[in-house]
Design a protein around this motif. Structure first.
Motif, mmCIF file in Angstrom:
data_model
loop_
_atom_site.group_PDB
_atom_site.id
_atom_site.type_symbol
_atom_site.label_atom_id
_atom_site.label_comp_id
_atom_site.label_asym_id
_atom_site.label_seq_id
_atom_site.Cartn_x
_atom_site.Cartn_y
_atom_site.Cartn_z
ATOM 1 N N MET A 44 1.359 -1.082 -0.231
ATOM 2 C CA MET A 44 0.187 -0.137 0.254
ATOM 3 C C MET A 44 0.632 1.454 0.234
ATOM 4 O O MET A 44 0.424 2.904 -0.158
ATOM 5 C CB MET A 44 -0.956 -0.389 0.953
ATOM 6 N N LEU A 45 2.362 1.203 0.205
ATOM 7 C CA LEU A 45 3.127 2.326 0.159
ATOM 8 C C LEU A 45 3.035 2.555 -1.043
ATOM 9 O O LEU A 45 3.572 3.581 -1.271
ATOM 10 C CB LEU A 45 4.535 2.316 0.915
ATOM 11 N N HIS A 46 3.207 1.916 -1.989
ATOM 12 C CA HIS A 46 2.990 2.539 -3.443
ATOM 13 C C HIS A 46 1.826 3.658 -3.738
ATOM 14 O O HIS A 46 1.779 3.928 -4.288
ATOM 15 C CB HIS A 46 3.679 0.942 -4.290
ATOM 16 N N MET A 47 1.217 2.996 -2.812
ATOM 17 C CA MET A 47 -0.126 3.473 -4.278
ATOM 18 C C MET A 47 -0.826 4.929 -2.712
ATOM 19 O O MET A 47 -1.242 5.702 -3.559
ATOM 20 C CB MET A 47 -1.176 2.823 -3.715
ATOM 21 N N TYR A 48 -0.192 4.564 -2.348
ATOM 22 C CA TYR A 48 -0.090 5.945 -0.582
ATOM 23 C C TYR A 48 0.960 7.448 -1.735
ATOM 24 O O TYR A 48 0.702 8.514 -1.573
ATOM 25 C CB TYR A 48 0.633 5.530 0.404
ATOM 26 N N ARG A 49 2.322 7.094 -2.426
ATOM 27 C CA ARG A 49 2.896 7.435 -3.371
ATOM 28 C C ARG A 49 1.944 8.121 -4.170
ATOM 29 O O ARG A 49 2.034 9.445 -4.738
ATOM 30 C CB ARG A 49 4.150 6.964 -2.921
ATOM 31 N N VAL A 50 1.149 7.286 -5.211
ATOM 32 C CA VAL A 50 0.710 7.184 -5.960
ATOM 33 C C VAL A 50 -0.638 8.921 -5.677
ATOM 34 O O VAL A 50 -1.123 9.737 -6.433
ATOM 35 C CB VAL A 50 0.748 6.389 -6.621
ATOM 36 N N LEU A 51 -1.686 8.916 -4.559
ATOM 37 C CA LEU A 51 -2.448 9.253 -3.973
ATOM 38 C C LEU A 51 -2.491 10.701 -3.174
ATOM 39 O O LEU A 51 -3.124 11.230 -2.782
ATOM 40 C CB LEU A 51 -2.757 8.500 -3.381
ATOM 41 N N ASN A 52 -0.883 10.871 -3.369
ATOM 42 C CA ASN A 52 0.011 11.919 -2.624
ATOM 43 C C ASN A 52 0.191 13.113 -3.747
ATOM 44 O O ASN A 52 1.076 13.212 -3.649
ATOM 45 C CB ASN A 52 1.130 11.807 -1.905
ATOM 46 N N ASP A 53 -1.170 13.544 -3.583
ATOM 47 C CA ASP A 53 -1.544 14.894 -5.077
ATOM 48 C C ASP A 53 -2.471 15.971 -4.390
ATOM 49 O O ASP A 53 -4.116 15.221 -4.430
ATOM 50 C CB ASP A 53 -1.653 13.664 -6.225
ATOM 51 N N GLN A 54 -2.357 16.935 -4.651
ATOM 52 C CA GLN A 54 -3.312 17.464 -3.962
ATOM 53 C C GLN A 54 -4.721 18.003 -4.817
ATOM 54 O O GLN A 54 -5.518 18.102 -4.075
ATOM 55 C CB GLN A 54 -2.831 19.501 -4.037
ATOM 56 N N ALA A 61 3.867 1.050 -14.634
ATOM 57 C CA ALA A 61 5.474 -0.214 -14.115
ATOM 58 C C ALA A 61 5.870 1.323 -13.262
ATOM 59 O O ALA A 61 5.733 2.651 -13.106
ATOM 60 C CB ALA A 61 6.211 -0.311 -15.078
ATOM 61 N N LYS A 62 7.173 0.831 -12.878
ATOM 62 C CA LYS A 62 8.322 1.459 -12.005
ATOM 63 C C LYS A 62 8.413 2.720 -13.070
ATOM 64 O O LYS A 62 8.453 2.455 -14.062
ATOM 65 C CB LYS A 62 9.522 0.981 -11.813
ATOM 66 N N GLY A 63 8.293 3.697 -12.501
ATOM 67 C CA GLY A 63 8.641 4.906 -13.403
ATOM 68 C C GLY A 63 7.059 6.520 -13.575
ATOM 69 O O GLY A 63 7.159 6.717 -13.996
ATOM 70 N N ASP A 64 6.105 5.030 -13.531
ATOM 71 C CA ASP A 64 4.828 5.487 -14.460
ATOM 72 C C ASP A 64 4.139 6.443 -13.112
ATOM 73 O O ASP A 64 2.474 6.219 -12.875
ATOM 74 C CB ASP A 64 4.359 4.372 -14.864
ATOM 75 N N VAL A 65 4.198 6.912 -12.196
ATOM 76 C CA VAL A 65 3.711 7.326 -10.933
ATOM 77 C C VAL A 65 2.398 8.601 -11.629
ATOM 78 O O VAL A 65 1.265 8.500 -11.298
ATOM 79 C CB VAL A 65 4.484 7.823 -9.908
ATOM 80 N N GLU A 66 3.430 9.214 -12.553
ATOM 81 C CA GLU A 66 2.599 10.693 -12.680
ATOM 82 C C GLU A 66 1.201 10.108 -13.740
ATOM 83 O O GLU A 66 -0.123 10.540 -13.663
ATOM 84 C CB GLU A 66 3.525 11.548 -13.684
ATOM 85 N N LEU A 74 2.410 -2.083 -11.886
ATOM 86 C CA LEU A 74 3.549 -2.665 -11.711
ATOM 87 C C LEU A 74 4.406 -1.809 -11.035
ATOM 88 O O LEU A 74 5.353 -1.610 -12.280
ATOM 89 C CB LEU A 74 3.718 -4.239 -12.859
ATOM 90 N N HIS A 75 4.946 -1.980 -9.438
ATOM 91 C CA HIS A 75 5.454 -0.751 -9.209
ATOM 92 C C HIS A 75 6.735 -1.179 -8.829
ATOM 93 O O HIS A 75 7.540 -0.156 -8.981
ATOM 94 C CB HIS A 75 4.983 -0.599 -7.202
ATOM 95 N N ASN A 76 7.282 -2.492 -8.996
ATOM 96 C CA ASN A 76 8.625 -3.481 -8.903
ATOM 97 C C ASN A 76 9.051 -3.593 -10.974
ATOM 98 O O ASN A 76 10.499 -4.283 -11.173
ATOM 99 C CB ASN A 76 8.880 -4.452 -8.407
ATOM 100 N N TYR A 77 8.457 -3.697 -11.332
ATOM 101 C CA TYR A 77 8.672 -3.969 -12.782
ATOM 102 C C TYR A 77 9.056 -2.682 -13.954
ATOM 103 O O TYR A 77 8.585 -1.768 -13.632
ATOM 104 C CB TYR A 77 7.599 -4.509 -13.580
#
Length: 291
Positions: free
Chosen positions: A1-11, A139-144, A112-115
């Motif tokens: 869930m840490l990876h989704m927290y980083r994704v959702l950390n957007d105003q 994949a990894k690096g696709d957060v935005e 796929l946060h590790n790919y």
């Protein structure tokens, strides 16, 4: 869930958007990893995110929506993440009355946060374009990019109201085999196969093609308890192989399914065609029992 927290950390993503983790799909043992609810100003939406820890993926030729990856200390064939996310959304739509009547839109994707993306990126190969169009993969690096996908549908929060509506939605009876068989024989997709069902189905088609090509017999035995989808798999295989001009038979020692299918199909096909086919099944069954 840490990876989704980083994704959702957007105003731009509303704080009062609904969040659900591991939602269980009715009539299955499957759970959706992550759901986010809200609306875009006009439409109530739920973004479905299928999370994968995979770091490597191989393309599988000759099987629709199947890839290889490392699981349980080995390399295994599994459903493509886009197919998996889409199939979960389709099942919820099929079974949840509130989703259907309130026109709640389900928007699936996979993360796929590790790919790491490579030059030859098998996960988004054109071979998988159809399901990628239904459920994009990140994949990894696709957060935005994932944020952009979420913000397209979740512009305003709903204080979990939409998720509550889904959770409280009356579960409609699942599509029955007998009611859907005639439609399937006409080429309509009636049953969505998930995970292992999809892998086994594609393997069955591959074995059938191999048998014709090589002239050698191929046997596949599928085991599973009640409710695991063996009948759905058998009917899907029957229809798919028949549509490929292969001679197929659905054989059962129980006369009840034959009688039910005969009654249902007589409304769509000539009586002699159905009865003759079912008699052939019964003769085949009796020969098998004698042997």
């Amino acid at each position: 869930m840490l990876h989704m927290y980083r994704v959702l950390n957007d105003q731009s993503i509303p704080d009062d958007a609904g969040v659900a983790i591991e939602y269980k799909i009715p009539y299955t043992s499957k759970r959706v990893d992550f759901l986010l609810s809200g609306h875009d100003g006009d439409v109530d939406s739920v973004v479905i995110v299928e999370l994968k820890q995979w770091s490597e993926v191989e393309k599988v030729e000759g099987k629709e929506a199947i890839v290889k990856t490392a699981l349980n200390r080995g390399i295994h064939e599994v459903a493509h993440p886009s197919y998996q996310a889409w199939s979960y959304a389709a099942l919820i739509e099929d079974y949840n009355e509130n989703v259907q009547e309130q026109l709640i839109k389900l928007k699936p994707c996979a993360y796929l946060h590790n790919y790491r993306k490579l030059q030859n990126y098998p996960l988004t190969d054109s071979y998988y374009d159809y399901y990628l169009s239904l459920a994009p993969v990140y994949a990894k690096g696709d957060v935005e990019n994932l944020r952009t996908f979420i913000k397209k549908y979740i512009k305003y929060g709903d204080n979990k109201d939409i998720l509550y509506q889904i959770e409280q939605g009356r579960i409609r009876p699942s599509k029955s085999l007998q009611d859907s068989l005639g439609s399937m024989l006409k080429g309509n997709q009636e049953f969505v196969m998930i995970d292992e069902q999809k892998v086994i189905f594609e393997t069955a088609l591959q074995l059938a093609k191999r048998a014709i090509k090589t002239g050698t017999e191929q046997v596949m035995i599928v085991e599973g308890g009640p409710g695991t989808g063996k009948s759905v798999l058998a009917i899907n295989s029957l229809v798919a192989l028949t549509n490929k001009s292969m001679t197929c038979q659905y054989v059962t020692k129980n006369s009840a399914p034959r009688n039910v299918y005969s009654t249902k199909l007589k409304g769509d096909f000539r009586k002699t065609r159905i009865v003759t086919h079912l008699r052939n099944l019964e003769v085949t069954q009796n020969l098998n029992l004698m042997n």
